[in-house]
Design a protein around this motif. Structure first.
Motif, mmCIF file in Angstrom:
data_model
loop_
_atom_site.group_PDB
_atom_site.id
_atom_site.type_symbol
_atom_site.label_atom_id
_atom_site.label_comp_id
_atom_site.label_asym_id
_atom_site.label_seq_id
_atom_site.Cartn_x
_atom_site.Cartn_y
_atom_site.Cartn_z
ATOM 1 N N ARG A 241 0.802 -1.284 -0.141
ATOM 2 C CA ARG A 241 0.020 -0.195 -0.010
ATOM 3 C C ARG A 241 1.002 1.233 -0.094
ATOM 4 N N ALA A 242 2.077 1.280 0.720
ATOM 5 C CA ALA A 242 2.726 2.466 0.779
ATOM 6 C C ALA A 242 3.813 2.383 -0.376
ATOM 7 N N GLY A 243 3.983 1.159 -1.013
ATOM 8 C CA GLY A 243 4.875 1.207 -2.031
ATOM 9 C C GLY A 243 6.289 1.121 -1.435
ATOM 10 N N LYS A 244 6.551 0.568 -0.588
ATOM 11 C CA LYS A 244 7.715 0.597 0.184
ATOM 12 C C LYS A 244 8.403 -0.960 0.441
ATOM 13 N N THR A 245 9.658 -1.063 0.450
ATOM 14 C CA THR A 245 10.534 -2.243 0.609
ATOM 15 C C THR A 245 11.792 -1.885 1.604
ATOM 16 N N PRO A 246 11.470 -2.012 2.714
ATOM 17 C CA PRO A 246 12.314 -1.812 3.761
ATOM 18 C C PRO A 246 13.633 -2.732 3.972
ATOM 19 N N THR A 247 14.609 -1.908 4.422
ATOM 20 C CA THR A 247 15.850 -3.034 4.503
ATOM 21 C C THR A 247 15.992 -2.928 6.224
ATOM 22 N N VAL A 248 16.801 -4.161 6.636
ATOM 23 C CA VAL A 248 17.080 -4.321 7.972
ATOM 24 C C VAL A 248 18.022 -3.123 8.375
ATOM 25 N N GLY A 249 17.774 -2.768 9.559
ATOM 26 C CA GLY A 249 18.627 -1.392 10.112
ATOM 27 C C GLY A 249 17.833 -0.448 9.909
ATOM 28 N N GLU A 250 17.057 -0.082 8.871
ATOM 29 C CA GLU A 250 16.637 1.028 8.545
ATOM 30 C C GLU A 250 15.479 1.677 9.759
ATOM 31 N N GLU A 251 15.418 3.168 9.871
ATOM 32 C CA GLU A 251 14.761 3.372 11.116
ATOM 33 C C GLU A 251 13.312 4.140 10.255
ATOM 34 N N LEU A 252 12.269 3.632 10.917
ATOM 35 C CA LEU A 252 11.162 4.041 10.257
ATOM 36 C C LEU A 252 10.021 4.547 11.376
ATOM 37 N N ASP A 253 9.203 5.484 10.945
ATOM 38 C CA ASP A 253 8.116 6.139 11.715
ATOM 39 C C ASP A 253 6.739 5.081 11.175
ATOM 40 N N VAL A 254 6.118 4.577 12.217
ATOM 41 C CA VAL A 254 5.087 3.764 11.909
ATOM 42 C C VAL A 254 3.980 4.092 13.009
ATOM 43 N N ARG A 255 2.794 3.613 12.462
ATOM 44 C CA ARG A 255 1.497 4.030 13.255
ATOM 45 C C ARG A 255 0.819 2.579 13.577
ATOM 46 N N VAL A 256 0.464 2.410 15.136
ATOM 47 C CA VAL A 256 -0.153 1.191 15.411
ATOM 48 C C VAL A 256 -1.492 1.079 14.815
ATOM 49 N N LEU A 257 -1.645 -0.197 14.317
ATOM 50 C CA LEU A 257 -3.110 -0.390 13.762
ATOM 51 C C LEU A 257 -3.964 -1.122 14.815
ATOM 52 N N ARG A 258 -3.247 -1.950 15.549
ATOM 53 C CA ARG A 258 -3.801 -2.779 16.633
ATOM 54 C C ARG A 258 -2.908 -3.552 17.549
ATOM 55 N N VAL A 259 -3.406 -3.840 18.549
ATOM 56 C CA VAL A 259 -2.576 -4.633 19.809
ATOM 57 C C VAL A 259 -3.435 -5.779 20.133
ATOM 58 N N ASP A 260 -2.648 -6.818 19.821
ATOM 59 C CA ASP A 260 -3.303 -8.132 20.115
ATOM 60 C C ASP A 260 -2.833 -8.865 21.610
ATOM 61 N N SER A 261 -3.354 -8.658 22.902
ATOM 62 C CA SER A 261 -2.780 -8.986 23.978
ATOM 63 C C SER A 261 -2.624 -10.555 24.110
ATOM 64 N N ALA A 262 -3.808 -11.066 23.643
ATOM 65 C CA ALA A 262 -3.934 -12.516 23.928
ATOM 66 C C ALA A 262 -2.727 -13.140 22.994
ATOM 67 N N ASP A 263 -2.317 -12.579 21.908
ATOM 68 C CA ASP A 263 -1.476 -13.493 20.819
ATOM 69 C C ASP A 263 -0.187 -12.633 21.041
ATOM 70 N N ARG A 264 -0.238 -11.493 21.872
ATOM 71 C CA ARG A 264 1.006 -10.732 21.949
ATOM 72 C C ARG A 264 1.484 -10.350 20.840
ATOM 73 N N LYS A 265 0.720 -9.587 20.000
ATOM 74 C CA LYS A 265 1.321 -9.129 18.681
ATOM 75 C C LYS A 265 0.710 -7.742 18.457
ATOM 76 N N ILE A 266 1.615 -6.920 17.705
ATOM 77 C CA ILE A 266 1.259 -5.450 17.364
ATOM 78 C C ILE A 266 1.350 -5.491 16.033
ATOM 79 N N GLY A 267 0.172 -4.568 15.336
ATOM 80 C CA GLY A 267 0.194 -4.882 13.854
ATOM 81 C C GLY A 267 0.467 -3.245 13.365
ATOM 82 N N LEU A 268 1.469 -2.783 12.586
ATOM 83 C CA LEU A 268 1.704 -1.641 12.166
ATOM 84 C C LEU A 268 1.431 -1.181 10.823
ATOM 85 N N SER A 269 1.546 0.163 10.390
ATOM 86 C CA SER A 269 1.234 0.635 9.040
ATOM 87 C C SER A 269 2.253 1.667 9.054
#
Length: 576
Positions: free
Chosen positions: A502-530
């Motif tokens: 959607r963002a047309g982005k191909t990130p690389t390891v070590g790259e610093e990014l600003d991201v937006r939190v989509l959701r936090v799943d405490s039961a599965d201990r996972k965070i979705g980002l955008s």
């Protein structure tokens, strides 16, 4: 008149003799001597006088005979004029007209005649062994005879030197008249005597008899005992009720011992003997001496890879299996705990009368630490221990000697995803954990490290990373289903591949990014980002719904595959 017979042996023609000598010819003395010399003839003479080392002897002929004085033995003493003596006529010294005589040879011939007149082949004789000669011994039985080394005894001795000087009985094997030689055998005489004794013995003895014999030979498997005409085998297993390493521990060559006859094979002339059978078997009242459950002391007599043998008394040994040595120690080899000669306490676990085996235990002499494990390590208790071993699924923590607890990788951190326990711990580390569960039957203790702190997924994480908030992070890993962004140590969120497209982005390891939190799943201990930071509320809600749908689809796929969680949150269906 001339006695013509004196010249017959010289083949002189009568006419020639008359012509040469005539009636008045006087016969020279040496002709009389020549006629008189009969080699190998023994005659009796009279000692005339001694001349230095020579003895002059009158044997009744024209010329005197000469014999050496050293032919008289020390026992006889030197000869004196007038003594009568038997001598052998050997030869004539023509240059001096002297007849050579030998008293020694005459003595030997008379001795030979005396012995051969008395004895023949197969007769028994006795005599003293004088010395060792090539191939055997020289024996004096009145004459010197030969005793071959192979005929000295039933079994050829390693050395015959020790026989010199002994008086023996033997049998004449061979008489050679021409060479005046006799061969004797002590072995043949013994064999004949033993054959008769064997016949008498076999007719007399029965199984169960106690007899006396002499140890004649020793091998690794036992000893041969001469019972008088026949040897019996005393096997090493029949020497003692106890353990012995070699027959020489019990008997020695030439020992006189009492043995019991166990078996007689009259056809093959074999006898089995027993020494231990003279005494009662220690197994006769084994149940009374060592009841099951009894604690006794014993000596370690052998150590094998599977356990140790402990002697309780002579003839009674029990096995302490390696599994019965310690409640808690992991014993790889019994030598880690015991050695031959050690005195140990054991408990009788079982008795097999048929096989005559006793099972023993060492660990049963001490209390089993697992019996009160719930009291020592109740669930929820905080305990400390040392990391003993690390695996990909967790760490084994030694709480006390022989008592380990398993700290699973899933119980090491609330936030960090670990593929191996060494990512957090090292061997020898001292750690404090919480007891999660205790399984007495399977002897397992489950430990937790993260449980010492509160679960941040139920407290700080949902507050700090509320949906819609913008945060910064570093790309930690890129996969086919998205990129993991480290938001803080041990906490990551996922930029799903759909968000990257959607963002047309191909990130690389070590790259610093600003991201937006989509959701936090405490039961599965996972965070979705955008990556879309400026989305409208309506667009943001749509992203959240898509993320939830992807999560639901992924969970359904995991359930179909039979796994609790086969992939990361928001992974596309069918992707690993």
């Amino acid at each position: 008149m001339v006695d013509r017979n004196l010249f017959r042996e010289f083949d002189v023609d009568d006419d020639a003799l008359d012509e040469a000598l005539g009636e008045d010819w006087e016969i020279p003395d040496e002709l009389y001597v020549k006629e008189a010399v009969d080699p190998e003839q023994i005659v009796t003479g009279t000692v005339l006088r001694l001349n230095g080392d020579e003895v002059l002897v009158d044997i009744g002929y024209k010329s005197e005979g000469v014999c050496l004085i050293d032919e008289w033995t020390e026992e006889e003493g030197p000869p004196k004029p007038g003594d009568e003596v038997e001598v052998l006529m050997e030869d004539l010294d023509e240059a001096f007209g002297i007849l050579l005589l030998s008293k020694r040879k005459a003595d030997r011939i008379r001795e030979w005649e005396a012995v051969t007149n008395l004895y023949g082949e197969g007769d028994q004789v006795s005599g003293a062994i004088l010395r060792k000669i090539k191939g055997g011994l020289l024996v004096d039985i009145g004459v010197h005879v030969f005793l071959p080394a192979s005929q000295v005894d039933i079994r050829r001795p390693p050395s015959i030197d020790a026989w010199v000087g002994r008086d023996i009985e033997c049998m004449i094997l061979k008489v050679d008249e021409n060479r005046r030689n006799i061969v004797v055998s002590r072995r043949k005489l013994i064999e004949e005597r033993r054959a008769k004794m064997k016949e008498e013995l076999l007719a007399r003895i029965t199984e169960g008899d106690i007899v006396t014999g002499e140890v004649k030979n020793i091998a690794d498997f036992g000893a041969f005992v001469d019972l008088g005409g026949i040897d019996g085998l005393l096997h090493i297993t029949d020497m003692s009720w106890g353990r012995i390493g070699h027959p020489t521990d019990m008997v020695s060559i030439n020992d006189k011992i009492e043995v019991k006859i166990l078996n007689i094979d009259r056809e093959n002339e074999k006898i089995a003997l027993g020494l231990k059978q003279k005494f009662p078997s220690p197994w006769d009242n084994i149940d009374e001496k060592y009841p099951v459950g009894t604690k006794v002391a014993g000596e370690v007599v052998n150590v094998m890879t599977y356990g140790a043998f402990v002697k309780l008394e002579d003839g009674i040994e029990g096995l302490v299996h390696i599994s019965e040595m310690s409640w808690t120690k992991r014993v790889n080899h019994p030598n880690e705990l015991v050695h031959i000669g050690d005195e140990v306490d054991v408990v009788v676990l079982g008795i097999n009368h048929q096989k005559q085996e006793i099972s023993l235990g060492m660990k049963q002499t001490q209390a089993n630490p697992w019996d009160d494990i719930l009291k020592k390590y109740p669930e929820g208790a905080k305990v400390s221990g040392t990391v003993r071993n690390l695996t990909n699924y967790g760490a084994f923590v030694e709480l006390e000697e022989g008592i380990d607890g398993l700290l699973h990788v899933s119980d090491m951190s609330w936030t960090r995803k670990l593929t191996h326990a060494n990512e957090m711990l090292q061997k020898g580390d001292r750690v404090t954990c919480e007891v999660l569960s205790v399984d007495e039957d399977r002897r397992r203790i489950a430990l937790g490290l993260k449980q010492l702190d509160g679960d941040p997924w139920n407290t700080t994480i949902p507050e700090k990373y509320a949906p819609g908030s913008v945060v910064s992070g570093t790309v930690a890993k890129v996969t086919n289903f998205g990129a993991f962004v480290e938001l803080e140590p041990e906490l990551e969120g996922l930029l799903h591949v759909s968000e990257l497209e959607r963002a047309g982005k191909t990130p690389t390891v070590g790259e610093e990014l600003d991201v937006r939190v989509l959701r936090v799943d405490s039961a599965d201990r996972k965070i979705g980002l955008s990556l879309k930071l400026d989305a409208s509320d309506e667009e943001f809600e749509q992203q959240v719904r898509e993320a939830e749908e992807l999560s639901t689809e992924q969970k359904n796929e995991n359930l179909k595959g039979g796994t609790e969680d086969a992939g990361p949150l928001f992974a596309l269906p069918g992707q690993d």
